[in-house]
Structure formats: C-alpha cells, structure tokens
Motif scaffolding. Structure first.
Motif, mmCIF file in Angstrom:
data_model
loop_
_atom_site.group_PDB
_atom_site.id
_atom_site.type_symbol
_atom_site.label_atom_id
_atom_site.label_comp_id
_atom_site.label_asym_id
_atom_site.label_seq_id
_atom_site.Cartn_x
_atom_site.Cartn_y
_atom_site.Cartn_z
ATOM 1 N N VAL A 18 0.848 -1.201 0.000
ATOM 2 C CA VAL A 18 0.000 0.000 0.000
ATOM 3 C C VAL A 18 0.884 1.251 0.000
ATOM 4 O O VAL A 18 0.642 2.192 -0.755
ATOM 5 N N SER A 19 1.919 1.248 0.821
ATOM 6 C CA SER A 19 2.830 2.390 0.905
ATOM 7 C C SER A 19 3.574 2.614 -0.407
ATOM 8 O O SER A 19 3.678 3.747 -0.891
ATOM 9 N N LYS A 20 4.101 1.546 -0.988
ATOM 10 C CA LYS A 20 4.842 1.670 -2.253
ATOM 11 C C LYS A 20 3.949 2.155 -3.389
ATOM 12 O O LYS A 20 4.376 2.952 -4.222
ATOM 13 N N VAL A 21 2.715 1.668 -3.429
ATOM 14 C CA VAL A 21 1.798 2.129 -4.471
ATOM 15 C C VAL A 21 1.497 3.617 -4.282
ATOM 16 O O VAL A 21 1.485 4.385 -5.246
ATOM 17 N N ALA A 22 1.285 4.042 -3.045
ATOM 18 C CA ALA A 22 1.019 5.461 -2.777
ATOM 19 C C ALA A 22 2.202 6.330 -3.201
ATOM 20 O O ALA A 22 2.015 7.381 -3.834
ATOM 21 N N GLU A 23 3.407 5.885 -2.875
ATOM 22 C CA GLU A 23 4.606 6.625 -3.276
ATOM 23 C C GLU A 23 4.742 6.666 -4.792
ATOM 24 O O GLU A 23 5.045 7.715 -5.369
ATOM 25 N N ALA A 24 4.547 5.544 -5.427
ATOM 26 C CA ALA A 24 4.717 5.453 -6.885
ATOM 27 C C ALA A 24 3.687 6.303 -7.621
ATOM 28 O O ALA A 24 4.012 6.965 -8.600
ATOM 29 N N GLY A 33 -8.256 13.078 1.515
ATOM 30 C CA GLY A 33 -8.699 11.777 1.064
ATOM 31 C C GLY A 33 -7.615 10.721 1.073
ATOM 32 O O GLY A 33 -7.885 9.569 0.750
ATOM 33 N N THR A 34 -6.402 11.101 1.434
ATOM 34 C CA THR A 34 -5.299 10.144 1.394
ATOM 35 C C THR A 34 -5.572 8.936 2.267
ATOM 36 O O THR A 34 -5.422 7.793 1.826
ATOM 37 N N SER A 35 -5.987 9.159 3.504
ATOM 38 C CA SER A 35 -6.233 8.021 4.400
ATOM 39 C C SER A 35 -7.420 7.189 3.924
ATOM 40 O O SER A 35 -7.410 5.963 4.027
#
Length: 156
Positions: A50-56, A73-75
């Motif tokens: 989830v973190s890597k997809v958000a960063e990418a 809306g990020t969370s």
C-alpha cells in the motif's frame, strides 16, 4: 472456485460429472500451493505494498493525486485500496474473479465515479501490478495479474 463447485453440483445432480466438467477442480488443485503462497505473501507485505503504491502514484502524477490529498482523502484512499487488495487476494486464493465485482468492486466504482477519481484509480491499479511483482514469483504474478487488471478496467 466456490461458484464453479456450486454450479457443477447443480448441473450434475443425479449424474456423474464428466472429465471435462471436473477439469477446473484439477486445475485449481495444481495451482493451490501457488495461490496460498501468493495470498500469504500479500498478507504479510500488505502495508508495504500500500505504501509503495502510494509513493509510486504520487511520483508518477503528483498533480493528479494532490487533488485527493487536498480533501484529506489520502487516508480514505489508502483504506479503500487496502480493502481492494484484500478482496483481490481472496479472489486469487479462491480462483474467483467474479467475487470482486459482486462483493466490492461495483460499490467502489460508484464512489470512484462520484468523486471523479476514475483516472487516479486507473493509475493506481496499473501501478499495483508493477509493485506486486516485487513480492511475488512470476507464477504467482501470473495468477494475480488478471484480478488486478480487472480492477483497473472496472475502476479506471
């Protein structure tokens, strides 16, 4: 898999199933170890994925995802993405792509369209295919990608 078993049960009531009708069970049994392995890897690495997809996605199109962040809306997006990842992993485990649209994906599509996040969802679910490859073997990826592609098509 479960729907296929139920359908087979109904269609073969009072008779024996043919070899052709039983083939999906043989195929599933041959892939079950790979499915369980992929499911467990996704479960363990969920937060990282989830973190890597958000960063990418933020790196790929910062302006597009700034709109989501502005409305806090990020969370919510991460929570929804986590839920979709879990449903996708279940669909992988049970070899049941139909499980996604019926249980969750159509509901989420309504939200995506309501807030005009179609393009953001399309980018997100394309990126997950790339990120998931870092955690899965090629065989596991081959089983998981059709589910992720379905997510991308329906949501993006």
């Amino acid at each position: 898999m479960l729907k296929q078993l139920a359908r087979l049960s109904n269609e073969t009531e009072g008779r024996y199933a043919s070899s052709a009708e039983l083939q999906f069970i043989k195929d599933y049994i041959e892939s079950v170890d790979t499915r369980i392995s992929a499911y467990e890897k996704i479960q363990v690495a969920e937060a990282e994925i989830v973190s890597k997809v958000a960063e990418a996605r933020s790196a790929a199109e910062p302006e597009l995802f700034a709109k989501v962040s502005q409305v806090d809306g990020t969370s919510v997006c991460q929570r929804d993405f986590t839920n979709i990842l879990r449903h996708s992993a279940s669909a992988l485990l049970f070899d049941d792509r139909d499980r996604m649209p019926e249980n969750f994906l159509l509901w989420y599509k309504t939200i995506v369209r309501t807030f005009s996040y179609d393009r953001a969802a399309g980018v997100t679910y394309k990126l997950i295919q790339e990120v998931a490859q870092d955690y899965l073997t090629p065989e596991e990826t081959a089983l998981f990608n059709p589910i992720l592609q379905l997510n991308q098509v329906v949501l993006g």
